[in-house]
Motif scaffolding. Sequence first.
Motif, PDB file in Angstrom:
ATOM      1  N   SER A 196     -26.568  -8.500   7.224  1.00 30.15           N
ATOM      2  CA  SER A 196     -26.989  -9.382   6.140  1.00 30.15           C
ATOM      3  C   SER A 196     -26.963  -8.655   4.802  1.00 30.15           C
ATOM      4  N   LEU A 197     -27.004  -7.323   4.809  1.00 31.38           N
ATOM      5  CA  LEU A 197     -26.935  -6.549   3.583  1.00 31.38           C
ATOM      6  C   LEU A 197     -25.507  -6.274   3.134  1.00 31.38           C
ATOM      7  N   ALA A 198     -24.536  -6.535   3.990  1.00 31.51           N
ATOM      8  CA  ALA A 198     -23.144  -6.262   3.661  1.00 31.51           C
ATOM      9  C   ALA A 198     -22.680  -7.190   2.540  1.00 31.51           C
ATOM     10  N   PRO A 199     -21.869  -6.679   1.609  1.00 30.10           N
ATOM     11  CA  PRO A 199     -21.371  -7.533   0.528  1.00 30.10           C
ATOM     12  C   PRO A 199     -20.423  -8.589   1.080  1.00 30.10           C
ATOM     13  N   THR A 200     -20.465  -9.741   0.477  1.00 32.74           N
ATOM     14  CA  THR A 200     -19.587 -10.836   0.891  1.00 32.74           C
ATOM     15  C   THR A 200     -18.619 -11.155  -0.226  1.00 32.74           C
ATOM     16  N   ALA A 201     -17.535 -11.759   0.118  1.00 32.07           N
ATOM     17  CA  ALA A 201     -16.548 -12.167  -0.875  1.00 32.07           C
ATOM     18  C   ALA A 201     -17.094 -13.349  -1.672  1.00 32.07           C
ATOM     19  N   PRO A 202     -16.805 -13.413  -2.961  1.00 33.84           N
ATOM     20  CA  PRO A 202     -17.263 -14.556  -3.742  1.00 33.84           C
ATOM     21  C   PRO A 202     -16.558 -15.826  -3.271  1.00 33.84           C
ATOM     22  N   PRO A 203     -17.226 -16.965  -3.381  1.00 33.99           N
ATOM     23  CA  PRO A 203     -16.585 -18.204  -2.931  1.00 33.99           C
ATOM     24  C   PRO A 203     -15.353 -18.511  -3.780  1.00 33.99           C
ATOM     25  N   ALA A 204     -14.360 -19.051  -3.134  1.00 32.94           N
ATOM     26  CA  ALA A 204     -13.119 -19.387  -3.830  1.00 32.94           C
ATOM     27  C   ALA A 204     -13.353 -20.555  -4.790  1.00 32.94           C
ATOM     28  N   ARG A 205     -12.797 -20.432  -5.988  1.00 34.22           N
ATOM     29  CA  ARG A 205     -12.932 -21.523  -6.952  1.00 34.22           C
ATOM     30  C   ARG A 205     -11.966 -22.635  -6.577  1.00 34.22           C
ATOM     31  N   PRO A 206     -12.431 -23.870  -6.604  1.00 36.26           N
ATOM     32  CA  PRO A 206     -11.522 -24.971  -6.288  1.00 36.26           C
ATOM     33  C   PRO A 206     -10.470 -25.118  -7.392  1.00 36.26           C
ATOM     34  N   ALA A 207      -9.304 -25.552  -6.993  1.00 38.39           N
ATOM     35  CA  ALA A 207      -8.233 -25.766  -7.956  1.00 38.39           C
ATOM     36  C   ALA A 207      -8.603 -26.917  -8.896  1.00 38.39           C
ATOM     37  N   ARG A 208      -8.337 -26.737 -10.162  1.00 36.40           N
ATOM     38  CA  ARG A 208      -8.630 -27.794 -11.137  1.00 36.40           C
ATOM     39  C   ARG A 208      -7.364 -28.577 -11.412  1.00 36.40           C
ATOM     40  N   SER A 209      -7.500 -29.884 -11.423  1.00 38.10           N
ATOM     41  CA  SER A 209      -6.346 -30.715 -11.716  1.00 38.10           C
ATOM     42  C   SER A 209      -6.198 -30.881 -13.224  1.00 38.10           C
ATOM     43  N   ARG A 210      -4.978 -31.167 -13.653  1.00 38.33           N
ATOM     44  CA  ARG A 210      -4.761 -31.396 -15.090  1.00 38.33           C
ATOM     45  C   ARG A 210      -5.492 -32.649 -15.531  1.00 38.33           C
ATOM     46  N   TRP A 211      -5.644 -33.628 -14.642  1.00 41.75           N
ATOM     47  CA  TRP A 211      -6.366 -34.853 -14.992  1.00 41.75           C
ATOM     48  C   TRP A 211      -7.821 -34.528 -15.296  1.00 41.75           C
ATOM     49  N   ARG A 212      -8.449 -33.690 -14.479  1.00 46.51           N
ATOM     50  CA  ARG A 212      -9.835 -33.324 -14.711  1.00 46.51           C
ATOM     51  C   ARG A 212      -9.969 -32.537 -16.007  1.00 46.51           C
ATOM     52  N   GLU A 213      -9.077 -31.589 -16.239  1.00 44.80           N
ATOM     53  CA  GLU A 213      -9.165 -30.784 -17.445  1.00 44.80           C
ATOM     54  C   GLU A 213      -8.967 -31.609 -18.698  1.00 44.80           C
ATOM     55  N   SER A 214      -8.207 -32.699 -18.617  1.00 41.79           N
ATOM     56  CA  SER A 214      -8.002 -33.536 -19.795  1.00 41.79           C
ATOM     57  C   SER A 214      -9.286 -34.268 -20.186  1.00 41.79           C
ATOM     58  N   ALA A 215     -10.230 -34.383 -19.264  1.00 42.51           N
ATOM     59  CA  ALA A 215     -11.481 -35.085 -19.550  1.00 42.51           C
ATOM     60  C   ALA A 215     -12.557 -34.153 -20.106  1.00 42.51           C
ATOM     61  N   LEU A 216     -12.308 -32.845 -20.089  1.00 42.30           N
ATOM     62  CA  LEU A 216     -13.297 -31.903 -20.577  1.00 42.30           C
ATOM     63  C   LEU A 216     -13.396 -31.961 -22.098  1.00 42.30           C
ATOM     64  N   PRO A 217     -14.582 -31.692 -22.646  1.00 46.60           N
ATOM     65  CA  PRO A 217     -14.727 -31.699 -24.107  1.00 46.60           C
ATOM     66  C   PRO A 217     -13.811 -30.658 -24.751  1.00 46.60           C
TER      67      PRO A 217
END
Length: 56
Positions: free
Chosen positions: A28-49
């Motif tokens: 439980s003390l062993a380091p773990t890999a960070p969770p993978a970031r989900p791929a962002r779609s261009r449609w989602r990014e177009s909605a960002l401020p």
Amino acid sequence: MSEEPLFRVVRGTPTAEEVAAIVGALFSLAPTAPPARPARSRWRESALPGARPRWR
């Protein structure tokens, strides 16, 4: 196997449950890999401020 053990019991005779508990605690003390970031779609990014329209 010629590798040295990671730990050894110096005194006493631990039960199988005690050995399992210490192994679980060490894992439980062993380091773990960070969770993978989900791929962002261009449609989602177009909605960002502040996003520039790319559809033109």
